[in-house]
Design a protein around this motif. Structure first.
Motif, short mmCIF file in Angstrom:
data_model
loop_
_atom_site.label_atom_id
_atom_site.label_comp_id
_atom_site.label_asym_id
_atom_site.label_seq_id
_atom_site.Cartn_x
_atom_site.Cartn_y
_atom_site.Cartn_z
N VAL A 144 0.77 -1.27 0.03
CA VAL A 144 -0.08 -0.07 0.14
C VAL A 144 0.82 1.31 0.04
O VAL A 144 0.67 2.07 -0.69
CB VAL A 144 -0.94 0.10 1.41
CG1 VAL A 144 -1.82 1.43 1.30
CG2 VAL A 144 -1.96 -1.00 1.08
N LEU A 145 1.94 1.43 0.90
CA LEU A 145 2.88 2.33 0.89
C LEU A 145 3.39 2.53 -0.35
O LEU A 145 3.61 3.73 -0.87
CB LEU A 145 3.85 2.11 1.96
CG LEU A 145 4.65 3.53 2.18
CD1 LEU A 145 4.04 4.91 2.66
CD2 LEU A 145 5.89 3.08 3.40
N PHE A 146 3.95 1.70 -1.14
CA PHE A 146 4.75 1.69 -2.31
C PHE A 146 3.81 2.25 -3.51
O PHE A 146 4.23 2.75 -4.48
CB PHE A 146 5.37 0.46 -2.70
CG PHE A 146 6.72 0.07 -1.72
CD1 PHE A 146 7.33 1.07 -0.70
CD2 PHE A 146 7.21 -1.20 -1.72
CE1 PHE A 146 8.28 0.86 0.06
CE2 PHE A 146 8.31 -1.40 -0.95
CZ PHE A 146 8.80 -0.49 -0.04
N GLN A 147 2.72 1.85 -3.45
CA GLN A 147 1.64 2.27 -4.43
C GLN A 147 1.01 3.51 -4.23
O GLN A 147 0.19 3.78 -5.03
CB GLN A 147 0.53 1.04 -4.33
CG GLN A 147 1.14 -0.29 -4.93
CD GLN A 147 1.45 -0.28 -6.43
OE1 GLN A 147 0.79 0.24 -7.10
NE2 GLN A 147 2.73 -0.86 -6.85
N HIS A 148 1.23 4.21 -3.22
CA HIS A 148 0.68 5.58 -2.85
C HIS A 148 1.18 6.32 -3.89
O HIS A 148 2.05 6.57 -4.40
CB HIS A 148 1.17 6.01 -1.45
CG HIS A 148 0.36 7.45 -0.91
ND1 HIS A 148 0.47 8.48 -1.59
CD2 HIS A 148 -0.59 7.38 0.12
CE1 HIS A 148 -0.27 9.51 -0.98
NE2 HIS A 148 -0.88 8.61 0.02
#
Length: 148
Positions: A40-44
């Motif tokens: 989720v963080l990397f796809q923000h």
């Protein structure tokens, strides 16, 4: 064992059994969601931009530290400068990442509420079960930034 003591023991055992049973029923009523927080963080949508800001800030702090250390008289002073710059960099990084963490938290809460999920856990900590909401959270974040 007297009759009165036996009655008290039976009441205590029955109370314990009811407490455990009711706790199990309450837990069964919860719907558990799981997600991969790293994904989720990397796809923000803002992650890459923030990473560039962090990299630039780190390079600046390293240059500042190097310049100050070269002027320092002894190793103790050099170590103090190094530790200070490292702490400053960590605080600045946290400040830059905070809006992303806030966005992610809000997206998780929104998706969980929409899906009727009462508990969300890290996917890596769950052996079996749970509703995977990772992609839903990512889509929620992308949708938020597409409208901005």
């Amino acid at each position: 064992m007297t009759r009165g003591t036996r009655s008290i023991m039976m009441v205590a055992v029955l109370s314990l059994f009811l407490t455990v049973s009711l706790a199990g029923v309450a837990l069964a009523a919860d719907t558990i969601g799981v997600l991969d927080p790293q994904k989720v963080l990397f796809q923000h949508p803002k992650f890459q931009e923030v990473q560039k800001q962090i990299k630039a800030m780190m390079e600046k702090k390293q240059a500042e530290a190097k310049a100050a250390i070269e002027k320092a008289a002894n190793d103790k002073e050099k170590q103090k400068i190094f530790n200070t710059k490292r702490q400053e960099a960590a605080m600045e990084e946290q400040k830059l990442m905070q809006p992303l963490f806030k966005d992610i938290d809000l997206a998780i809460r929104t998706v969980a509420k929409t899906k009727g999920i009462t508990i969300v856990l890290d996917k890596a900590q769950v052996f079996f079960g749970g509703v995977d909401i990772t992609e839903d959270v990512i889509q929620n974040l992308k949708k938020k930034y597409a409208t901005q």
